[in-house]
Design an enzyme around this catalytic site. Structure first.
Site, PDB file in Angstrom:
ATOM      1  N   PHE A  12       0.819  -1.211   0.000  1.00  0.00           N
ATOM      2  CA  PHE A  12       0.000   0.000   0.000  1.00  0.00           C
ATOM      3  C   PHE A  12       0.857   1.267   0.000  1.00  0.00           C
ATOM      4  CE2 PHE A  12      -1.947   2.759   3.519  1.00  0.00           C
ATOM      5  CZ  PHE A  12      -2.453   3.699   2.625  1.00  0.00           C
ATOM      6  N   ILE A  13       1.644   1.462   1.043  1.00  0.00           N
ATOM      7  CA  ILE A  13       2.470   2.663   1.144  1.00  0.00           C
ATOM      8  C   ILE A  13       3.612   2.608   0.133  1.00  0.00           C
ATOM      9  CG2 ILE A  13       4.002   4.000   2.642  1.00  0.00           C
ATOM     10  CD1 ILE A  13       2.278   3.146   5.013  1.00  0.00           C
ATOM     11  N   THR A  36       2.405  -9.650   1.391  1.00  0.00           N
ATOM     12  CA  THR A  36       1.275  -8.747   1.638  1.00  0.00           C
ATOM     13  C   THR A  36       1.116  -7.715   0.524  1.00  0.00           C
ATOM     14  OG1 THR A  36       2.656  -7.254   2.979  1.00  0.00           O
ATOM     15  CG2 THR A  36       1.456  -8.983   4.148  1.00  0.00           C
ATOM     16  N   GLY A  37       2.111  -7.597  -0.358  1.00  0.00           N
ATOM     17  CA  GLY A  37       2.013  -6.693  -1.502  1.00  0.00           C
ATOM     18  C   GLY A  37       1.375  -7.394  -2.695  1.00  0.00           C
ATOM     19  N   ILE A  58      13.410  -9.910   2.578  1.00  0.00           N
ATOM     20  CA  ILE A  58      14.426  -9.231   3.393  1.00  0.00           C
ATOM     21  C   ILE A  58      14.996 -10.139   4.476  1.00  0.00           C
ATOM     22  CG2 ILE A  58      13.519  -6.917   2.972  1.00  0.00           C
ATOM     23  CD1 ILE A  58      12.216  -7.045   5.782  1.00  0.00           C
ATOM     24  N   TYR A 145       4.145  -6.707  17.862  1.00  0.00           N
ATOM     25  CA  TYR A 145       4.405  -5.788  16.749  1.00  0.00           C
ATOM     26  C   TYR A 145       5.065  -4.511  17.247  1.00  0.00           C
ATOM     27  CZ  TYR A 145       3.562  -2.371  13.058  1.00  0.00           C
ATOM     28  OH  TYR A 145       3.721  -1.388  12.119  1.00  0.00           O
TER      29      TYR A 145
END
Length: 323
Positions: A12-13, A36-37, A58, A145
């Site tokens: 999203f970002i 999630t992308g 990553i 988190y």
């Protein structure tokens, strides 16, 4: 022309950041493992001569080394978000958000990048009851988190002092806007509510609806990332900044706004009943950011408040996600 690596660039970002810097004429490398992308977030960029997609994780150090090669700046957005997700699976959240973050920092140090800008989180404020939230005053984390995002800040601080790498952390406050995923168990509240209202379903607000958030439109976040990599003020680096509007909205008022703006497209939405459920574990009751530090050090000035941001977001969702 800057050479910029955006991790999580298909999210999203991240995808919005890719759009912004490509439009500015910069060279952008997007690193994403698509957990999630989404490919559709960056499909329109894949043929652009200044855009490069690198699919990788990553958590793999060699992947990080390859991604940072010849880059000037890193905008590190890759992470597993969501407080509930981290409560249900703290191990994976830690692997991605801490080990993955450390991999990127080490790779950035080795590649001698000019600056490492990373997505921090308002969850770092934890159980601190002081309002507004000021960068130098935090509490104890309330979720796995939140712990991972605080550890990111600690690592960035140590790396800046030990290795001389310039780091800036941006504590995002409830970001919303175009391309935010409304599906899945860990969907953010605004797109989830919007889709439910468009489908004439009754949204469920956790608790009484009196909890408040500093909801921040995506364009404000883009501006902060732009300011963070472009500032030449050496006093502005190696620190963290609230990335927000400096105003708070209760969940009940948020729902009122959403029903009002969506009713312009479908009058039936105004009469949809709202359901209240139980309070969610790990949630911070109230969140309001002080943005004075960002204004002073980065010349930040929010372009969108909650209302103008919601109008644009609702318009995007109606045009792109309506069944």
């Amino acid at each position: 022309m800057k050479k910029i690596l955006i991790t999580g660039g298909a999210g999203f970002i991240g995808s919005n950041l890719c759009d912004h810097f490509i439009a500015k004429g910069d060279k952008v490398t997007c690193l994403d493992n698509f957990s999630t992308g989404f490919h559709h977030n960056i499909e329109h960029l894949k043929s652009h001569p200044n855009f490069r997609l690198m699919e990788g994780d990553i958590r793999d150090f060699q992947t990080c080394q390859q991604a940072v090669e010849s880059q000037d700046y890193i905008l590190h957005q890759a992470a597993l978000g969501s407080v509930p997700r981290s409560i249900n699976d703290p191990i994976t959240s830690n692997e991605v958000n801490v080990s993955g973050f450390l991999n990127m920092l080490v790779a950035a140090k080795e590649a001698k990048v000019k600056r490492f800008v990373y997505a921090a989180s308002s969850s770092t404020y934890g159980d601190s009851e002081s309002l507004p939230k000021v960068e130098e005053v935090i509490g104890k984390p309330l979720s796995p988190y939140a712990i991972t995002k605080y550890v990111n800040e600690l690592y960035a601080d140590v790396f800046s002092k030990t290795y001389g790498i310039e780091c800036i952390g941006l504590r995002y406050f409830n970001v919303f806007g175009r391309r935010q995923n409304p599906e899945g168990a860990y969907a953010a509240v605004i797109p989830k509510f919007v889709i439910q209202l468009m489908n004439h379903e009754s949204p469920v607000i956790n608790g009484t609806g009196d909890y408040s958030r500093d909801f921040t439109y995506i364009d404000n976040v883009i501006q902060m990332n732009e300011r963070a990599i472009s500032t030449e003020n050496k006093d502005a680096v190696n620190t963290v900044y609230n990335t927000a509007v400096g105003d708070r909205t209760t969940l009940n008022l948020l729902m009122d706004y959403l029903k009002k703006y969506l009713s312009a497209y479908d009058t039936k939405i105004a009469d949809i009943e709202i359901i209240h459920g139980s309070t969610r574990a790990g949630d911070i009751p109230h969140s309001l950011a002080s943005i004075e530090k960002a204004k002073k050090m980065l010349d930040y000035e929010p372009s969108h408040d909650i209302k103008s941001g919601l109008k644009e977001a609702v318009d995007w969702y109606w045009k792109n996600l309506r069944k």
